[in-house]
Enzyme design. Structure first.
Site, PDB file in Angstrom:
ATOM      1  N   LYS A   5       0.863  -1.186   0.000  1.00 25.99           N
ATOM      2  CA  LYS A   5       0.000   0.000   0.000  1.00 25.99           C
ATOM      3  C   LYS A   5       0.891   1.224   0.000  1.00 25.99           C
ATOM      4  O   LYS A   5       1.431   1.623   1.028  1.00 25.99           O
ATOM      5  CB  LYS A   5      -0.922   0.052   1.229  1.00 25.99           C
ATOM      6  CG  LYS A   5      -1.978   1.173   1.097  1.00 25.99           C
ATOM      7  CD  LYS A   5      -2.557   1.623   2.416  1.00 25.99           C
ATOM      8  CE  LYS A   5      -1.775   2.731   3.044  1.00 25.99           C
ATOM      9  NZ  LYS A   5      -1.779   4.014   2.263  1.00 25.99           N
ATOM     10  N   GLY A  14      -4.952   2.948  -1.400  1.00 30.81           N
ATOM     11  CA  GLY A  14      -5.988   3.225  -0.424  1.00 30.81           C
ATOM     12  C   GLY A  14      -5.462   4.111   0.678  1.00 30.81           C
ATOM     13  O   GLY A  14      -4.263   4.388   0.760  1.00 30.81           O
ATOM     14  N   GLY A  72      -5.282   5.143   4.969  1.00 34.25           N
ATOM     15  CA  GLY A  72      -4.949   4.383   6.164  1.00 34.25           C
ATOM     16  C   GLY A  72      -6.144   3.698   6.791  1.00 34.25           C
ATOM     17  O   GLY A  72      -6.037   2.570   7.279  1.00 34.25           O
ATOM     18  N   VAL A 130      -7.568   0.768   4.054  1.00 34.09           N
ATOM     19  CA  VAL A 130      -6.641  -0.286   3.622  1.00 34.09           C
ATOM     20  C   VAL A 130      -5.506  -0.493   4.624  1.00 34.09           C
ATOM     21  O   VAL A 130      -5.174  -1.625   4.968  1.00 34.09           O
ATOM     22  CB  VAL A 130      -6.067   0.015   2.211  1.00 34.09           C
ATOM     23  CG1 VAL A 130      -5.055  -1.053   1.805  1.00 34.09           C
ATOM     24  CG2 VAL A 130      -7.184   0.095   1.173  1.00 34.09           C
ATOM     25  N   GLY A 131      -4.912   0.591   5.120  1.00 32.84           N
ATOM     26  CA  GLY A 131      -3.771   0.460   6.020  1.00 32.84           C
ATOM     27  C   GLY A 131      -4.106  -0.252   7.317  1.00 32.84           C
ATOM     28  O   GLY A 131      -3.417  -1.209   7.704  1.00 32.84           O
ATOM     29  N   GLU A 187       9.931   2.118  10.603  1.00 39.60           N
ATOM     30  CA  GLU A 187      10.933   3.180  10.449  1.00 39.60           C
ATOM     31  C   GLU A 187      10.155   4.481  10.528  1.00 39.60           C
ATOM     32  O   GLU A 187       9.387   4.814   9.628  1.00 39.60           O
ATOM     33  CB  GLU A 187      11.673   3.003   9.118  1.00 39.60           C
ATOM     34  CG  GLU A 187      12.937   3.831   9.024  1.00 39.60           C
ATOM     35  CD  GLU A 187      12.671   5.160   8.354  1.00 39.60           C
ATOM     36  OE1 GLU A 187      12.558   6.168   9.101  1.00 39.60           O
ATOM     37  OE2 GLU A 187      12.591   5.200   7.125  1.00 39.60           O
ATOM     38  N   CYS A 210      13.365  11.391   6.963  1.00 38.85           N
ATOM     39  CA  CYS A 210      13.281  11.155   8.409  1.00 38.85           C
ATOM     40  C   CYS A 210      14.649  11.239   9.072  1.00 38.85           C
ATOM     41  O   CYS A 210      14.742  11.534  10.261  1.00 38.85           O
ATOM     42  CB  CYS A 210      12.644   9.803   8.665  1.00 38.85           C
ATOM     43  SG  CYS A 210      13.341   8.484   7.666  1.00 38.85           S
ATOM     44  N   GLU A 239       9.739  16.976  14.634  1.00 41.69           N
ATOM     45  CA  GLU A 239      10.139  16.750  13.253  1.00 41.69           C
ATOM     46  C   GLU A 239       9.341  17.694  12.352  1.00 41.69           C
ATOM     47  O   GLU A 239       8.116  17.606  12.270  1.00 41.69           O
ATOM     48  CB  GLU A 239       9.870  15.301  12.857  1.00 41.69           C
ATOM     49  CG  GLU A 239      10.384  14.943  11.482  1.00 41.69           C
ATOM     50  CD  GLU A 239      10.218  13.462  11.178  1.00 41.69           C
ATOM     51  OE1 GLU A 239      11.153  12.860  10.640  1.00 41.69           O
ATOM     52  OE2 GLU A 239       9.140  12.923  11.488  1.00 41.69           O
TER      53      GLU A 239
END
Length: 488
Positions: free
Chosen positions: A181, A212, A214, A217-218, A256, A290, A390
């Protein structure tokens, strides 16, 4: 006049389909979703988003294909990886154009960095597979490593092909079957990659792609009982939700996540040659990495010197449209990210940090598009939000320190622990500092990127590792066969 490959791709029906069991098929979800070109703020393409029913079809296909692929000879899997590498390289121009449209990379950066590094992940997986020993003997016990099963891969928008291949390469290599995904915000290059998988002759059901969001589908991927592991790259907030969804099925979860990486310039560093590359590293891919070293830690007595060098480097960045060969940076990838960066720059000003260059608003000459002014803050204290959160944009914080021990303390004083940089003319001193930073990867004196170096985080930067042998082993389970050989 015949259409160019990118035009043909954008006109094709596959943008509104899923790739399941070796075929492009219509999505049950069938919800249209515009992929926005961040340079124009206009739709670059319209895809369709799937749902739980589409995911279930993909999982069934992957589950059926797994035992066949897991038991193919290593030579067969090596040949498939070779063909994938060949096709990525042959389709560099298409992939580069798609990434430019979906997330704003300049064509030069997409051609020269995004695509080659993506190919490198497949190449490393191939190299490691060729020499990997899946069985070792410990006396009369055989310790074997076997593919974990069906792998669910969830990838982000900031490195849309690079992150796909970092996961798909090792998963395919060891014999897992896959459901991918990609981010719905930058799915175009992933769809093109699915066609590469197909054209490389990977058997039906081994690789499947469902676009898709989150929720639809996630989350069902993370909680699905027939998916044996989830590999997720994204924000720490989303990673927590993935882990929670996966917990009831006790599947492996590799993550990650976020970072706030320090770049420590030790007192003996060559500042004239260390500051500029540090700024560029922090603002590479518009700071949308990141591991970007967005906190530059410098001796307090050298702060004024560093400010000047950092401003010069940031102001050398050329912002432009994708096809501007002189441009080094395009826009940030999407509207929510643009708004986030603007909010954080203003917050830095409100917190009392001193804006050395850049600031809020678009760069001069741009009245549309998600373009951001490369920004350097000085007099940043470790407790400021811009030093802790971040930002994921071209924003660098200069933080003064009073001793090396103080620098290490500041470096470790965040919830993150993904990466760090250390600059010094004394390699032993740099090594000593590197060992004291709590993070998954430390880079000394801006080394060449090493795709064999394992990558992952301490603390809230995640769990597990990608790249190299360690990345390969994320997709393996360990089995001990006791009494495999007869005792003498």
């Amino acid at each position: 006049m015949s259409k160019q490959p990118v035009e043909q791709f954008l006109d094709s029906s596959r943008l509104k389909q899923a790739y399941i069991n070796g075929e492009w098929i219509a999505l049950s979800g069938n919800a249209p979703f515009d992929v926005i070109n961040p340079a124009t703020e206009e739709p670059a393409a319209t895809i369709h988003l799937g749902n739980r029913d589409d995911l279930n079809k993909a999982v069934a296909a992957a589950k059926a294909a797994f035992p066949i692929w897991a038991n193919t000879p290593v030579e067969t899997r090596l040949a498939a990886l070779d063909k994938i590498i060949e096709l990525i390289e042959a389709r560099t121009e298409l992939l580069a154009n798609l990434m430019s449209l979906e997330m704003g990379a300049t064509l030069a950066y997409a051609r020269g960095t995004q695509v080659p590094l993506a190919a490198a992940h497949i190449r490393v997986a191939r190299e490691n597979l060729a020499k990997y020993e899946f069985t070792e003997m410990r006396g009369t016990t055989a310790v074997t490593r076997e593919p974990i099963g069906v792998a669910g891969l969830i990838t982000p928008w900031n490195w849309p092909l690079y992150q796909v291949t970092a996961k798909v390469g090792p998963a395919l290599a060891v014999g897992c079957s896959i459901i991918l995904k990609p981010s719905e915000l930058s799915p175009l290059s992933a769809l093109a990659f699915a066609q590469i998988i197909h054209d490389a002759g990977v058997p039906a059901g081994v690789f499947n792609l469902v676009n898709g969001n989150g929720i639809d589908v996630g989350e069902p991927m993370a909680s699905h009982p027939d998916i044996d592991m989830i590999s997720f790259t994204g924000s720490t907030r989303a990673g927590v939700l993935v882990a929670q969804a996966a917990a009831p099925t006790v599947k492996r979860v590799g993550q990650e996540l976020g970072g706030k990486s320090p770049n420590i310039l030790l007192p003996d560093a060559d500042f004239a040659s260390a500051v500029g590359p540090g700024v560029q590293a922090g603002m590479r891919n518009n700071g949308q990495s990141c591991s970007a070293p967005t906190r530059m830690l410098v001796p307090r007595e050298r702060l004024a010197e560093v400010e000047k060098l950092a401003a010069e480097s940031a102001e050398s960045i050329v912002i432009g449209l994708a096809d501007n060969e002189l441009a080094t940076h395009g826009p940030v990838a999407n509207k929510p990210q643009f708004e986030r960066v603007q909010t954080m720059i203003q917050r830095g000003i409100d917190e009392g940090a001193r804006c050395v260059t850049g600031g809020t608003g678009r760069p001069e000459g741009f009245d549309r598009g998600y373009y951001v002014r490369p920004t350097v803050f000085s007099d940043v204290t470790p407790d400021m939000d811009i030093a802790q959160e971040e930002i994921f944009g071209p924003v660098l914080c200069l933080i003064p320190y009073d001793s090396v021990e103080h620098a290490i303390q500041i470096a470790n004083d965040t919830v993150y622990g993904l990466a760090a940089h250390v600059q010094s003319t004394d390699l032993d001193a740099a090594r000593k500092v590197a060992r004291q930073i709590r993070c998954g990867q430390v880079l000394i004196n801006y080394p060449t990127w090493d795709p064999q170096a394992p990558f992952g985080g301490f603390k809230q930067s995640g769990s597990g590792r990608e790249y190299g042998i360690e990345g390969l082993e994320e997709y393996l389970e360990i089995k001990a066969i006791v009494g495999f050989e007869t005792q003498a």
